[in-house]
Enzyme design. Structure first.
Site, PDB file in Angstrom:
ATOM      1  N   SER C   7       0.838  -1.199   0.000  1.00  0.00           N
ATOM      2  CA  SER C   7       0.000   0.000   0.000  1.00  0.00           C
ATOM      3  C   SER C   7       0.873   1.249   0.000  1.00  0.00           C
ATOM      4  O   SER C   7       1.660   1.463   0.918  1.00  0.00           O
ATOM      5  CB  SER C   7      -0.889   0.000   1.236  1.00  0.00           C
ATOM      6  OG  SER C   7      -1.494   1.264   1.364  1.00  0.00           O
ATOM      7  N   HIS C  31      -1.292  -0.981  -4.081  1.00  0.00           N
ATOM      8  CA  HIS C  31      -2.610  -0.633  -3.538  1.00  0.00           C
ATOM      9  C   HIS C  31      -2.639   0.870  -3.278  1.00  0.00           C
ATOM     10  O   HIS C  31      -1.750   1.403  -2.595  1.00  0.00           O
ATOM     11  CB  HIS C  31      -2.858  -1.412  -2.253  1.00  0.00           C
ATOM     12  CG  HIS C  31      -4.242  -1.242  -1.709  1.00  0.00           C
ATOM     13  ND1 HIS C  31      -5.348  -1.827  -2.271  1.00  0.00           N
ATOM     14  CD2 HIS C  31      -4.703  -0.530  -0.647  1.00  0.00           C
ATOM     15  CE1 HIS C  31      -6.432  -1.497  -1.590  1.00  0.00           C
ATOM     16  NE2 HIS C  31      -6.061  -0.704  -0.599  1.00  0.00           N
ATOM     17  N   ASP C  33      -4.730   3.892  -1.676  1.00  0.00           N
ATOM     18  CA  ASP C  33      -5.803   4.234  -0.734  1.00  0.00           C
ATOM     19  C   ASP C  33      -6.243   5.673  -0.957  1.00  0.00           C
ATOM     20  O   ASP C  33      -5.578   6.607  -0.502  1.00  0.00           O
ATOM     21  CB  ASP C  33      -5.300   4.075   0.705  1.00  0.00           C
ATOM     22  CG  ASP C  33      -5.150   2.622   1.114  1.00  0.00           C
ATOM     23  OD1 ASP C  33      -6.148   1.886   1.067  1.00  0.00           O
ATOM     24  OD2 ASP C  33      -4.019   2.225   1.470  1.00  0.00           O
ATOM     25  N   MET C  35      -8.542   8.591  -0.023  1.00  0.00           N
ATOM     26  CA  MET C  35      -9.403   9.005   1.099  1.00  0.00           C
ATOM     27  C   MET C  35      -9.746  10.485   0.952  1.00  0.00           C
ATOM     28  O   MET C  35      -8.861  11.297   0.699  1.00  0.00           O
ATOM     29  CB  MET C  35      -8.659   8.817   2.420  1.00  0.00           C
ATOM     30  CG  MET C  35      -8.158   7.409   2.634  1.00  0.00           C
ATOM     31  SD  MET C  35      -7.175   7.319   4.152  1.00  0.00           S
ATOM     32  CE  MET C  35      -6.715   5.579   4.123  1.00  0.00           C
ATOM     33  N   HIS C  64      -8.384   1.787  -4.265  1.00  0.00           N
ATOM     34  CA  HIS C  64      -9.437   1.585  -3.270  1.00  0.00           C
ATOM     35  C   HIS C  64     -10.056   2.938  -2.938  1.00  0.00           C
ATOM     36  O   HIS C  64      -9.448   3.762  -2.262  1.00  0.00           O
ATOM     37  CB  HIS C  64      -8.788   0.935  -2.036  1.00  0.00           C
ATOM     38  CG  HIS C  64      -9.720   0.717  -0.879  1.00  0.00           C
ATOM     39  ND1 HIS C  64      -9.269   0.470   0.388  1.00  0.00           N
ATOM     40  CD2 HIS C  64     -11.079   0.696  -0.804  1.00  0.00           C
ATOM     41  CE1 HIS C  64     -10.303   0.313   1.205  1.00  0.00           C
ATOM     42  NE2 HIS C  64     -11.400   0.451   0.512  1.00  0.00           N
ATOM     43  N   MET C  66     -12.067   5.192  -0.983  1.00  0.00           N
ATOM     44  CA  MET C  66     -12.739   5.484   0.281  1.00  0.00           C
ATOM     45  C   MET C  66     -13.264   6.908   0.178  1.00  0.00           C
ATOM     46  O   MET C  66     -12.798   7.820   0.862  1.00  0.00           O
ATOM     47  CB  MET C  66     -11.750   5.310   1.435  1.00  0.00           C
ATOM     48  CG  MET C  66     -11.470   3.838   1.715  1.00  0.00           C
ATOM     49  SD  MET C  66     -10.048   3.586   2.799  1.00  0.00           S
ATOM     50  CE  MET C  66      -8.738   3.653   1.581  1.00  0.00           C
ATOM     51  N   MET C 134     -12.070  -5.223   4.803  1.00  0.00           N
ATOM     52  CA  MET C 134     -11.274  -4.339   5.673  1.00  0.00           C
ATOM     53  C   MET C 134     -11.122  -5.030   7.030  1.00  0.00           C
ATOM     54  O   MET C 134     -12.119  -5.257   7.724  1.00  0.00           O
ATOM     55  CB  MET C 134     -11.962  -2.989   5.862  1.00  0.00           C
ATOM     56  CG  MET C 134     -12.006  -2.133   4.608  1.00  0.00           C
ATOM     57  SD  MET C 134     -10.388  -1.824   3.852  1.00  0.00           S
ATOM     58  CE  MET C 134      -9.489  -1.053   5.227  1.00  0.00           C
ATOM     59  N   ASP C 172      -7.239  -6.163   3.745  1.00  0.00           N
ATOM     60  CA  ASP C 172      -6.445  -4.945   3.955  1.00  0.00           C
ATOM     61  C   ASP C 172      -6.545  -4.534   5.415  1.00  0.00           C
ATOM     62  O   ASP C 172      -7.649  -4.343   5.928  1.00  0.00           O
ATOM     63  CB  ASP C 172      -6.989  -3.827   3.054  1.00  0.00           C
ATOM     64  CG  ASP C 172      -6.190  -2.531   3.173  1.00  0.00           C
ATOM     65  OD1 ASP C 172      -5.132  -2.522   3.827  1.00  0.00           O
ATOM     66  OD2 ASP C 172      -6.641  -1.525   2.599  1.00  0.00           O
TER      67      ASP C 172
END
Lengths: 218, 218, 218, 218, 218, 218
Positions: C7, C31, C33, C35, C64, C66, C134, C172
């Site tokens: 990540s 990966h 993330d 956010m 991913h 979020m 998660m 994850d």
């Protein structure tokens, strides 16, 4: 007996009176797709159209609220519509909303998006008159039927037998002469048809054909 | 010369083709009130109606977006409407929205709620084709004209002279034969008329009368 | 075969090129993330970082989201990322979003927060390439693994066998050498590792060790 | 042993000290209904009332957050309340919220609206101290008990036996001397009572009667 | 003549009846701070407290809505409160909201946050009974008075002379015996006082002293 | 003296350490564009990048929050950034937010979108360290300078002379060697430069050239 609700969303809005009068005596009501551009990515129509049509037709309005603030508008919609359906994904206090719809003298329905499992209805099902299974993603007319809907409807039909035997199971999206019998066999009792009626040359023939196919399990 | 835009919101939605054809050759466009039930407490109509009407009429659509997510929908509205107006109170990046409307080949307008002062337009005015002064609270047809609108329009007219002499000043709400001349004298160049046209026996006469009253300062 | 996705959130953002080149040839992707400070209480990174890294690496991006407005951004993310995962808790029309991701030529995943039961995926599972469990609350790197995740993954694995045998089960949060074999045995096929790779002295050794442990069920 | 929590929402706010002192020694705590006008259609009370009451009473506060932004306020509520309950329908990262409540030294509860099925708690149940079943729609005191709550509570009781045997099952809404024994038999361990205590002539007698009826299964 | 409104937010909520009866005959009303945890970062109180107090007092309620959904609640608040004030920053259709408050038989006020300039009231001022200048940031009692409020009030007073000579100018936040005369001289006609009354030993003396200081310009 | 803040948004994120070290000794800080995909239609970067860069550089971070929930994040941003700027259009209680930024030991700025008039700052200006005029629509790097910004900056400069003579006037968007002198002459004291520095072959030369041009009014 099978119920057929043509969806006004597929009609020619230039001549609604003609469109409606052509099929009025052979359908069970008009399906009204109310879209607000927030819950769904389209803005369709609302009160002015319903109020106008109500003046020229005694047809039952089956009004499907694809809107964020359903609680703010159900009182107003109940003035023209005898059947009101809200979305499971859009309503926080669903038991209250359903109770209010019934207090207003209307039948109460809950609609599920394609990805939403039917067992989420476990608690509310006994209080409902109708569940509307979306067999396309809500927002547009003329989309392709989602094949996994058959299985989903069967599961709902089993819940119905246990929890609410008089429940009306309605399906909306991609319904036509090729799948109506199969849907009927899965347990659907009411069919919303858009392009399959209003985009046809002979709208009456289309309705009658759909009804026949469903009832003959053809 | 005065421009008259009948508002479709006041029309009979059962027979739009008739309603429109009756006045089509003597008006400057159709005002389209798009309401989403979130920005305003009413849900009026959207794409299906605009798309239908576009098929039968070449009239200019003056489309007034009373919606929360205007940026998500202006591209789609530009396909049927040459004039797009958004609300100052609903748009966060107004300069970007106005620029996008123009990139799409449309005229860009900004509308102000009754309580919103015109001097808030100071920066954006030079980039606009049109300002739409709401002289009623947006959301419903047939409301009473707010009297302080005259003074507000005069202030806008002064800003226009300094910052954007070709600006179109449009007014919407409670416009009729009794106030159209006074509004014209304050600086209004375009009039939205709802009930004043579509609720009249003789719609053509109503349009012609309004135009005459305004132009004769009668 | 086990897949390992370090990540980027745990990397040193001062020297991403070095960080990435060190492990590029022995991992299955990065990966990412994303956010937004609304869906999760942290703001991480978005397009500028993905666009920069895309210029120096052919690695698969497993992105991913979020974020609250996933539908507004999936087209843009598809330009750099071959795998896109959205959150069940953040998307209203999940079937539409998943369909759109696939239309864009990407693999589609759905992620579940720790409290969200896997049976909610019943309808959507057949349409997915990937489910991301998660095993910490999304929002921060370096959190402690939630122990009940093992049981949850086993339930998902059973659903996979019935509904979608080629589904990739990704986990994850708090993955490391102590639990990777156990997770593999529960059915995990792809592992996101943050601190377990990028906070280690020898990042290559860390990746190889994790892979070996998982595959040897050690 | 049965626990009784009178709900302050039903008290006379002119003389809270009297109201509370009358029953303080025979109840298990005070139920505090915090409503924000967004999650529920009512605005009840918040910090100033809790802070005042805390000064005159050592009673346990069982605080039920019917609010949208629970995460922003749990730290502040933990200063007066030892038990904090949030709504499943209002919290996106429920595992994080529950963990934070416990870090603050409080007991953590989750409440379900009437339409929300208990099996949605499958993942979070092992981490909870309490589940609060709403047997009316949250927002107002004095509503009618929803009959399907018995069945729902039995299902929750079965989950409790498997997943969390010390779980406190609390019920709120329409609880009175006529149904408290039946609810106790379904598995309820804590009862919120509003009108059933504070609207009674003899509040002490009401509490004692409710407790006796429940415990005698009367 | 100066008007004094003690703010209930600063009262002892354990014994409201006592608190209120002590000062009831010498004040002009009670200021009610309604906070929803969304518009302001605090949750204060709402209907249950207002309804209780209404039963024991005929005092005028001056109710200040620091809430997001004012339009949804003004009808309900009008049942107990003769004066209703909404926030400029929270209401989108301010002219409609003000009109509705008046239709309900109440006086209508608009409140401005400390950073909001008074000239934004230019259009709405003629329709108002009251403007409430926040001289602290709304949300908490006992904050320090913002010094630039004097200048702001003077500007508002000038607008009042031109646009609405009977306007009531109210100030809320940090008002005490040290600044009340100066505020009166700037044009304030109504004073909200929280700690300055309810946190004082002798509340009656505090009210009388404040009134005297203001009226004597002391 | 002119201040130059290169915007990290235009840097190569693969090698931030190199990018920054190249210009670190000749700039006044780094401008950090935080975008959340809600307030602006882009997601840029947040805490992980700021935390990384803080470890390798003592440069002043001038952090521009283009986010919806600024109040939730200013405490965290203050850990790395000495200058924090929020948007007028995004913050409801601006005086409180500005006060909190200062309590945290930071300089407080307010940014205006292109369409937002400067006179809206009338009340808050005395409390600010900085006003950031957006001369493009916030959200992307490399956009074209909006010409009406000169006039807007002059108006702000006049307000500065009256209300806050030490105010820093910063401009962001489309700043380059062709307009920096003109902007300086209008009153700008701090320049954010994106592509104009980080997209140049010789970044140091670019900074020095910009500074020279501004200071020589060239």
């Amino acid at each position: 007996m099978v119920k057929i609700y043509p969806s006004l969303l597929a009609a020619d809005f230039n001549n609604l009176e003609n469109e409606i009068s052509e099929i009025e005596d052979i359908v069970d009501g008009l399906h009204m797709d109310i879209m607000d551009g927030s819950f769904v990515p389209n803005i369709s129509f609302g009160f002015p159209i319903l109020n106008s049509v109500r003046k020229i037709s005694n047809l039952n309005f089956d009004t499907h609220l694809m809107i964020k603030n359903a609680d703010s508008y159900i009182d107003e919609f109940s003035k023209t519509s005898r059947q009101l359906t809200v979305h499971y994904e859009a309503v926080t206090h669903l038991h209250r909303t359903v109770s209010r719809i019934k207090e207003l003298g209307c039948e109460a329905g809950v609609s599920l998006n394609p990805h939403t499992p039917v067992f989420l209805l476990e608690e509310i099902l006994p209080y409902l008159d109708r569940v509307l299974i979306m067999s396309v993603n809500p927002g547009f007319t003329g989309q392709k039927f989602i094949e996994s809907s058959y299985k989903k409807i069967k599961k709902l039909h089993e819940m119905k037998l246990k929890l609410n035997p008089t429940l009306d199971i309605m399906v909306d999206g991609g319904v036509g002469e090729n799948n109506i019998a199969k849907l009927y066999n899965c347990g659907v009792t009411s069919f919303v048809v858009g392009a399959g009626v209003f985009h046809q040359e002979d709208k009456r023939a289309a309705v009658l054909n759909l009804r026949k196919r469903a009832e003959n399990n053809d």
